[in-house]
Write an enzyme that holds these catalytic residues in place. Sequence first.
Site, PDB file in Angstrom:
ATOM      1  N   ARG A   7       8.361  37.660  -4.424  1.00 46.87           N
ATOM      2  CA  ARG A   7       7.774  36.360  -4.770  1.00 46.87           C
ATOM      3  C   ARG A   7       6.281  36.534  -4.985  1.00 46.87           C
ATOM      4  NH1 ARG A   7       8.777  31.146  -5.231  1.00 46.87           N
ATOM      5  NH2 ARG A   7      10.997  31.333  -4.818  1.00 46.87           N
ATOM      6  N   LYS A  47      14.091  41.002  -4.965  1.00 42.93           N
ATOM      7  CA  LYS A  47      13.144  40.060  -5.574  1.00 42.93           C
ATOM      8  C   LYS A  47      11.810  40.062  -4.826  1.00 42.93           C
ATOM      9  CE  LYS A  47      13.256  35.417  -4.787  1.00 42.93           C
ATOM     10  NZ  LYS A  47      13.754  34.031  -4.789  1.00 42.93           N
ATOM     11  N   HIS A 107      18.171  26.465   4.523  1.00 43.03           N
ATOM     12  CA  HIS A 107      17.562  27.630   3.876  1.00 43.03           C
ATOM     13  C   HIS A 107      17.589  28.854   4.807  1.00 43.03           C
ATOM     14  CE1 HIS A 107      14.931  30.022   1.446  1.00 43.03           C
ATOM     15  NE2 HIS A 107      14.071  30.125   2.433  1.00 43.03           N
ATOM     16  N   ARG A 161      11.683  25.818   3.546  1.00 45.92           N
ATOM     17  CA  ARG A 161      11.105  27.116   3.181  1.00 45.92           C
ATOM     18  C   ARG A 161       9.834  27.412   3.968  1.00 45.92           C
ATOM     19  NH1 ARG A 161      11.762  26.302  -3.212  1.00 45.92           N
ATOM     20  NH2 ARG A 161      11.571  24.149  -2.514  1.00 45.92           N
ATOM     21  N   ASP A 181       0.810  -1.222   0.000  1.00 42.21           N
ATOM     22  CA  ASP A 181       0.000   0.000   0.000  1.00 42.21           C
ATOM     23  C   ASP A 181       0.843   1.271   0.000  1.00 42.21           C
ATOM     24  OD1 ASP A 181       1.073  -0.072   2.495  1.00 42.21           O
ATOM     25  OD2 ASP A 181      -0.838  -0.038   3.585  1.00 42.21           O
ATOM     26  N   GLY A 182       2.159   1.120  -0.104  1.00 42.49           N
ATOM     27  CA  GLY A 182       3.023   2.302  -0.188  1.00 42.49           C
ATOM     28  C   GLY A 182       3.648   2.695   1.145  1.00 42.49           C
ATOM     29  N   GLU A 183       3.247   2.054   2.253  1.00 40.14           N
ATOM     30  CA  GLU A 183       3.843   2.394   3.545  1.00 40.14           C
ATOM     31  C   GLU A 183       5.301   1.977   3.557  1.00 40.14           C
ATOM     32  OE1 GLU A 183       1.373   0.436   6.396  1.00 40.14           O
ATOM     33  OE2 GLU A 183      -0.215   1.951   6.250  1.00 40.14           O
ATOM     34  N   ASP A 198      18.366  37.409  -3.776  1.00 38.93           N
ATOM     35  CA  ASP A 198      17.381  38.090  -2.916  1.00 38.93           C
ATOM     36  C   ASP A 198      18.064  38.501  -1.615  1.00 38.93           C
ATOM     37  OD1 ASP A 198      17.550  35.754  -1.353  1.00 38.93           O
ATOM     38  OD2 ASP A 198      15.815  34.854  -2.348  1.00 38.93           O
TER      39      ASP A 198
HETATM   40  C1  R5P Z   1      14.104  31.201  -1.991  1.00 36.78           C
HETATM   41  O1  R5P Z   1      13.946  31.845  -0.972  1.00 36.78           O
HETATM   42  C2  R5P Z   1      15.220  30.234  -2.154  1.00 36.78           C
HETATM   43  O2  R5P Z   1      16.405  30.679  -1.532  1.00 36.78           O
HETATM   44  C3  R5P Z   1      15.483  29.954  -3.616  1.00 36.78           C
HETATM   45  O3  R5P Z   1      15.831  31.164  -4.259  1.00 36.78           O
HETATM   46  C4  R5P Z   1      14.262  29.404  -4.288  1.00 36.78           C
HETATM   47  O4  R5P Z   1      13.641  28.453  -3.491  1.00 36.78           O
HETATM   48  C5  R5P Z   1      14.626  28.792  -5.617  1.00 36.78           C
HETATM   49  O5  R5P Z   1      13.450  28.248  -6.177  1.00 36.78           O
HETATM   50  P1  R5P Z   1      13.153  28.329  -7.725  1.00 36.78           P
HETATM   51  O6  R5P Z   1      14.312  27.680  -8.419  1.00 36.78           O
HETATM   52  O7  R5P Z   1      11.875  27.569  -7.876  1.00 36.78           O
HETATM   53  O8  R5P Z   1      13.002  29.762  -8.092  1.00 36.78           O
END
Ligand code: R5P
Length: 329
Positions: free
Chosen positions: A196, A194, A132, A98, A39-41, A171
Amino acid sequence: MRRDKVIIFSGTANPALAKSVASILDSPLGDCAISRFPDGEVSVRIDEPVRGREVFLIQPTSPPVNDNLVELLAMADACHRSSAGAITAIVPYFGYARSDKRHGRREPITASMIAVLMQAVGIRHVVMVDLHSSQIEGFFQTAVDNLTAVPTLCEFLRRRVPSGTVVISPDEGRVKMAIDYARRLDTSIAVLHKERKSGTETRVINVVGEVRDRPCLIIDDMISTGGTIAESIDALLAAGARPEITIAASHGLLLDGAKEKLSHAAIREVVVTDTIPIFNKRWPQLQVVSVGPLIAAAIQCFMEDRSLTALFRNGLIRSANGRHLTRGH
Ligand code: R5P
């Protein structure tokens, strides 16, 4: 920590990296059987005694993220219930990183939830590479070591980027990392402002810093869809940068469509590490540098109760058996 007390196991997310770490340390991987029930477990059986031993589990929580995560939790639970002395999870790529804060009212902080789960199954030490955001360390009440692949990547890039290259942070969140690259490569940085728009869409509003007539090295912690890099390239070229752009990122998720976005004529090379297996996503401009030596060096430090400082300063170069630990391929 005594060497004969140590045992390393690999999950199925990145066995090539785990084998490379084990081979550098001259320590064979422990036997375990990992499969899926009909079942994927997830089904896990540890086939070596772990009572009283220092267990290292190597498993990035890369796609398929949920499967790889549950595998890691199940392996730790199996070792914990079998009286392992200590369990360290080596998670070179930490999925859900993230999700480290709430943007609205009814969202989880999934990275924090995962920290709770890892501790619940007996993991007492977590090792990641270029998390991250470092605030994730605070989600754990246990020891955390956030290693960095930047020295390893810079060692590889040093003789490959054209002179006059400026390091680009895509960013605000990556400025510290860009400064680290620039210091190691002896150059300056510029920062992209940047915005998002959604999980897959970003927009560069402004370029802060001097890029006119300069080759650029865009750095990031991860390349997922490639959208951030593609947007960054457009903004840099519009600001007069030379069409000689190198990309470097610690984690190459390289999801469907990323390769196409990264096949831009202005890109010289895309350099990522092997925290996540690259499988069949290769193309001529893609270079993969191994973090196996870095992880092996970290384990060596844990075994000898030594500080990790040298790894952050130099990227680590030599193992106890004298073999070179920094290697590109
Ligand atoms: C964003 O805050 C991360 O540091 C990356 O810039 C981001 O997750 C990269 O994702 P993508 O390649 O989808 O733009």
